[in-house]
Design a protein around this motif. Structure first.
Motif, mmCIF file in Angstrom:
data_model
loop_
_atom_site.group_PDB
_atom_site.id
_atom_site.type_symbol
_atom_site.label_atom_id
_atom_site.label_comp_id
_atom_site.label_asym_id
_atom_site.label_seq_id
_atom_site.Cartn_x
_atom_site.Cartn_y
_atom_site.Cartn_z
ATOM 1 N N ASN A 9 45.042 -69.259 26.014
ATOM 2 C CA ASN A 9 44.045 -69.415 27.071
ATOM 3 C C ASN A 9 43.434 -70.817 26.981
ATOM 4 O OD1 ASN A 9 41.994 -69.439 25.160
ATOM 5 N ND2 ASN A 9 41.343 -67.342 25.541
ATOM 6 N N GLN A 10 42.480 -71.114 27.854
ATOM 7 C CA GLN A 10 41.926 -72.468 27.911
ATOM 8 C C GLN A 10 41.143 -72.838 26.656
ATOM 9 O OE1 GLN A 10 39.280 -70.731 31.224
ATOM 10 N NE2 GLN A 10 38.251 -72.627 30.664
ATOM 11 N N PHE A 11 40.826 -71.806 25.816
ATOM 12 C CA PHE A 11 40.104 -72.074 24.569
ATOM 13 C C PHE A 11 41.057 -72.000 23.370
ATOM 14 C CE2 PHE A 11 37.150 -70.231 27.628
ATOM 15 C CZ PHE A 11 36.204 -71.247 27.697
ATOM 16 N N PRO A 36 37.716 -67.719 35.269
ATOM 17 C CA PRO A 36 36.515 -67.012 35.738
ATOM 18 C C PRO A 36 35.264 -67.851 35.486
ATOM 19 C CG PRO A 36 37.263 -66.113 33.660
ATOM 20 C CD PRO A 36 38.298 -67.107 34.081
ATOM 21 N N ARG A 77 32.397 -49.061 28.086
ATOM 22 C CA ARG A 77 33.340 -48.601 27.056
ATOM 23 C C ARG A 77 32.727 -48.258 25.700
ATOM 24 N NH1 ARG A 77 38.687 -52.040 26.777
ATOM 25 N NH2 ARG A 77 37.397 -53.920 26.831
ATOM 26 N N TRP A 98 52.178 -67.047 33.151
ATOM 27 C CA TRP A 98 50.768 -66.772 32.875
ATOM 28 C C TRP A 98 50.561 -65.276 32.951
ATOM 29 C CZ3 TRP A 98 48.193 -64.060 36.517
ATOM 30 C CH2 TRP A 98 48.578 -64.195 37.850
ATOM 31 N N ALA A 110 41.679 -55.586 30.393
ATOM 32 C CA ALA A 110 41.200 -54.713 29.317
ATOM 33 C C ALA A 110 40.759 -55.541 28.126
ATOM 34 C CB ALA A 110 42.302 -53.755 28.890
ATOM 35 N N TYR A 111 41.320 -56.729 27.979
ATOM 36 C CA TYR A 111 40.941 -57.585 26.853
ATOM 37 C C TYR A 111 40.131 -58.786 27.296
ATOM 38 C CZ TYR A 111 41.136 -60.601 22.795
ATOM 39 O OH TYR A 111 40.779 -61.413 21.750
ATOM 40 N N SER A 112 40.539 -59.420 28.391
ATOM 41 C CA SER A 112 39.889 -60.678 28.741
ATOM 42 C C SER A 112 40.053 -60.997 30.222
ATOM 43 C CB SER A 112 40.537 -61.799 27.913
ATOM 44 O OG SER A 112 40.027 -63.048 28.295
ATOM 45 N N PRO A 113 39.039 -61.641 30.808
ATOM 46 C CA PRO A 113 39.211 -62.128 32.182
ATOM 47 C C PRO A 113 39.926 -63.476 32.213
ATOM 48 C CG PRO A 113 36.979 -62.572 31.444
ATOM 49 C CD PRO A 113 37.670 -61.877 30.305
ATOM 50 N N LEU A 114 40.228 -64.009 31.036
ATOM 51 C CA LEU A 114 40.853 -65.332 30.969
ATOM 52 C C LEU A 114 42.368 -65.236 31.147
ATOM 53 C CD1 LEU A 114 38.863 -66.761 27.926
ATOM 54 C CD2 LEU A 114 38.571 -67.371 30.337
ATOM 55 N N VAL A 115 42.924 -66.311 31.687
ATOM 56 C CA VAL A 115 44.367 -66.384 31.905
ATOM 57 C C VAL A 115 45.020 -66.996 30.671
ATOM 58 C CG1 VAL A 115 46.171 -67.483 33.285
ATOM 59 C CG2 VAL A 115 44.099 -66.617 34.385
ATOM 60 N N TYR A 116 46.080 -66.361 30.207
ATOM 61 C CA TYR A 116 46.876 -66.893 29.100
ATOM 62 C C TYR A 116 48.161 -67.454 29.704
ATOM 63 C CZ TYR A 116 43.887 -64.871 25.493
ATOM 64 O OH TYR A 116 42.823 -64.588 24.675
ATOM 65 N N GLU A 164 37.248 -60.208 25.021
ATOM 66 C CA GLU A 164 36.954 -61.640 25.117
ATOM 67 C C GLU A 164 36.075 -61.911 26.344
ATOM 68 O OE1 GLU A 164 39.868 -65.238 24.129
ATOM 69 O OE2 GLU A 164 40.374 -64.245 26.016
ATOM 70 N N ASN A 185 58.162 -70.467 32.476
ATOM 71 C CA ASN A 185 56.710 -70.684 32.486
ATOM 72 C C ASN A 185 56.050 -69.380 32.914
ATOM 73 O OD1 ASN A 185 57.167 -73.385 31.964
ATOM 74 N ND2 ASN A 185 57.245 -73.890 34.147
ATOM 75 N N SER A 201 52.735 -63.615 36.091
ATOM 76 C CA SER A 201 53.699 -64.279 36.952
ATOM 77 C C SER A 201 54.491 -65.249 36.104
ATOM 78 C CB SER A 201 52.986 -65.026 38.085
ATOM 79 O OG SER A 201 53.939 -65.639 38.926
ATOM 80 N N ARG A 203 47.368 -62.030 32.493
ATOM 81 C CA ARG A 203 45.951 -61.686 32.330
ATOM 82 C C ARG A 203 45.818 -60.169 32.279
ATOM 83 N NH1 ARG A 203 41.279 -63.871 36.359
ATOM 84 N NH2 ARG A 203 42.628 -63.058 37.989
#
Lengths: 255, 339
Positions: free
Chosen positions: A80-82, B31, B49, A36, A41-47, B282, A34, A243, A38
């Motif tokens: 991610n959550q979306f 977030p 950027r 996750w 540079a691309y997103s503040p969202l957790v994948y 994103e 398992n 992690s 983040r």
């Protein structure tokens, strides 16, 4: 040169440790990982997501010192959550060296560890500068607790942990996948050297832990289960964090 | 003693169990994705950027002053999308978009207010007709003994075998016309695939640099962009390239490659630009966006973001030829006139 004189007693101490006879073991494990991840540079969202992880390891255990090497690989489809997708590839070579000190309880070993870890992040919706990556080589203290139990002491429980404190970092740049020094004309060697930054304590983090329970077969081999956890947070042009928890089934073959 | 051992083992098992699922325990929270948080994230990332603030003389701080008051916590997603899209449109950049599941913001000012001088029906009826060759993504026909190549999108891959065929056909033609009008770009690799068969020696055609930090002047050193000749047969004769305001992004890069080629000449109208490579990112609410993260200049230090000028401008109404494509006709005349 004077600065390196302290190494002489260290090597004198190490020699009898290295010279001793060792028990060698080949380790193979696989199981669900398992994870996750983040990358700011691309997103503040957790994948997050899970997939199979694989580890090939080697252990050499002597009276005073134990060396362990774990080569781990996993490729994970994260979301991610979306439901946006990212393909994460993790590969690492982790080494532990534990020393048995007379002043410590028999079950407890102290030593050091070295982690060489690569993370590739391929975002489905990013058409350029993909994948982003981090590679770090770091060193730090490690500890292991190991105990045997059962009527014939055929069960073994081991728990070990590490904390990386110093090393080097090589990672994607502010905008592009290749580090900035690779974007203008110079030799690859120079670009590589300029791309390396210091793995600094408190700014970069790499820590982990592994719990394992083994049953020894009559032929000396072991079967077991375990859980390996790691956390990495690296800050270079941007911060990236990840992690993972790897639940595995393991076979240990005496060599 | 035995009891102590049992307690120890119980503690160990408890510890081992407790430390499982650590990755979930320490996983960061999502977030904040309120309209204000989304606005701030987008404004800040573009502020840090985006690569053309100075060149376009955009005061991004004052843009924030205009759009920030329009954000309120209870606004609907489509209203938020419209405000953010309008804010990004201030950059007047075709490589800047906001993407959601319900819309895609854009600024197409680089071609919307200009005539395109490209009539597909006319090209099909008069020039390509029905017996044209289809060579990979290219439509190919003989026009006045010239090879006319119509290439609609750099997103469609040109293989080496495709270029082998174009070069083979050039044995039977006096000149080459490459029509990339209204070609919105795609992969730069396809531009290289064409250009690398038209040169004998390595050719520097532009210079590029990337943002390295949040300051407006934080860039890598300039690096040369080059075309390297491909192995195999080549065509080293005259090349006419047709462009218009809707020739964008990779097509602008291709036009610049051709401009640097001594035996090539650009006809028509300047390209639309698109000299910054788009960076994708994103937002906390799952929408994605892109923006230019680099700069490219020609050999005279002119930004490709503002388009590549043609060698022969054909935009004056007096140059129009009823029933004919005056860009193609001008290219044929040039190819015939100076063998």
């Amino acid at each position: 040169m004077k600065n390196f004189l302290f190494l002489i007693p260290f090597f004198l101490f190490l020699h009898p440790v290295l010279a001793q006879n060792k028990k060698h073991t080949l380790l193979l494990n696989t199981g669900t990982q398992n994870t996750w991840e983040r990358d700011f540079a691309y997103s503040p969202l957790v994948y997050a997501g899970s997939n199979a992880g694989f580890t090939l390891g080697f252990s050499g255990e002597g009276h005073k010192k134990t060396d362990e090497v774990y080569i781990h690989y996993s490729r994970l489809p994260l979301q991610n959550q979306f439901n946006a997708e990212m393909s994460a590839t993790h590969a690492s070579i982790m080494t532990y060296t534990f020393y048995k000190w007379d002043w410590l309880p028999r079950q407890l070993n102290l030593g050091w560890s070295n982690n060489n870890a690569l993370s590739l992040r391929n975002y489905q919706d990013s058409q350029n500068f993909n994948p982003r990556f981090d590679f770090h080589t770091s060193f730090g203290p490690a500890a292991r607790f190991q105990t045997y139990f059962g009527k014939q002491q055929q069960w073994r429980f081991a728990s070990q942990a590490h904390l990386q404190v110093i090393g080097f970092l090589f990672s994607a740049s502010y905008i592009t996948s290749p580090p900035d020094p690779f974007l203008h004309e110079q030799s690859t060697f120079n670009a590589f050297m300029q791309s390396i930054s210091l793995f600094q304590p408190f700014r970069q983090h790499d820590l982990g832990m592994m719990n394992q329970l083994f049953y020894q077969l009559t032929n000396g081999n072991e079967i077991g289960i375990g859980y390996r956890w790691h956390y990495t947070s690296l800050e270079n042009a941007h911060r990236s964090q990840r992690s993972g928890g790897h639940y595995f089934f393991q076979l240990n073959f005496q060599l | 003693m035995r009891q102590l051992r049992i307690i120890n083992r119980f503690l160990l098992i408890f510890l081992a169990t407790w430390t499982m699922s650590c990755e979930e325990i320490i996983a960061p929270k999502s977030p904040e994705s309120s309209p204000r948080a989304v606005f701030e994230h987008l404004w800040q990332d573009v502020n840090n950027r985006y690569s053309f603030f100075e060149e376009k003389q955009i005061d991004w701080e004052s843009v924030k002053q205009i759009y920030s008051p329009l954000i309120h916590e209870n606004m609907e997603p489509d209203a938020l999308f419209d405000v953010l899209g309008e804010m990004l449109a201030e950059l007047e950049d075709g490589h800047v978009n906001l993407l959601s599941t319900f819309n895609r913001s854009r600024n197409w000012s680089w071609y919307e207010n200009f005539p395109l001088f490209y009539d597909q029906q006319l090209i099909d009826d008069i020039y390509l007709r029905t017996d044209f060759r289809i060579v990979g993504p290219m439509h190919v026909q003989t026009v006045d003994n010239m090879l006319y190549v119509n290439y609609r999108s750099f997103e469609r891959r040109i293989s080496q075998a495709n270029m082998d065929e174009i070069i083979r056909l050039m044995q039977f033609h006096e000149g080459l016309i490459i029509d990339v009008r209204s070609n919105g770009g795609g992969s730069l690799q396809n531009a290289h695939s064409i250009a690398s068969r038209l040169i004998e020696q390595e050719l520097t055609y532009a210079r590029q640099r990337f943002k390295t930090g949040p300051g407006n002047t934080d860039f890598t050193p300039w690096a040369n962009l080059r075309i390297t000749p491909q192995s195999g047969e080549k065509y080293l004769g005259k090349v006419a390239v047709l462009t218009n305001r809707r020739s964008y992004s990779s097509t602008t890069f291709f036009a610049q490659m051709m401009k640097a080629l001594p035996q090539a000449r650009l006809f028509g109208d300047q390209t639309g630009g698109g000299g910054g490579i788009p960076v994708f990112a994103e937002l906390p609410n799952g929408w994605t966006y892109r923006f230019s993260g680099s700069q490219t200049v020609d050999l005279d230090e002119v930004q490709l973001e503002f388009g590549v000028q043609v060698d022969q401008l054909l935009t004056h109404p007096s140059e129009l030829m009823p029933g004919k494509d005056h860009f193609i006709e001008a290219a044929v005349s040039w190819l015939k006139s100076n063998p």
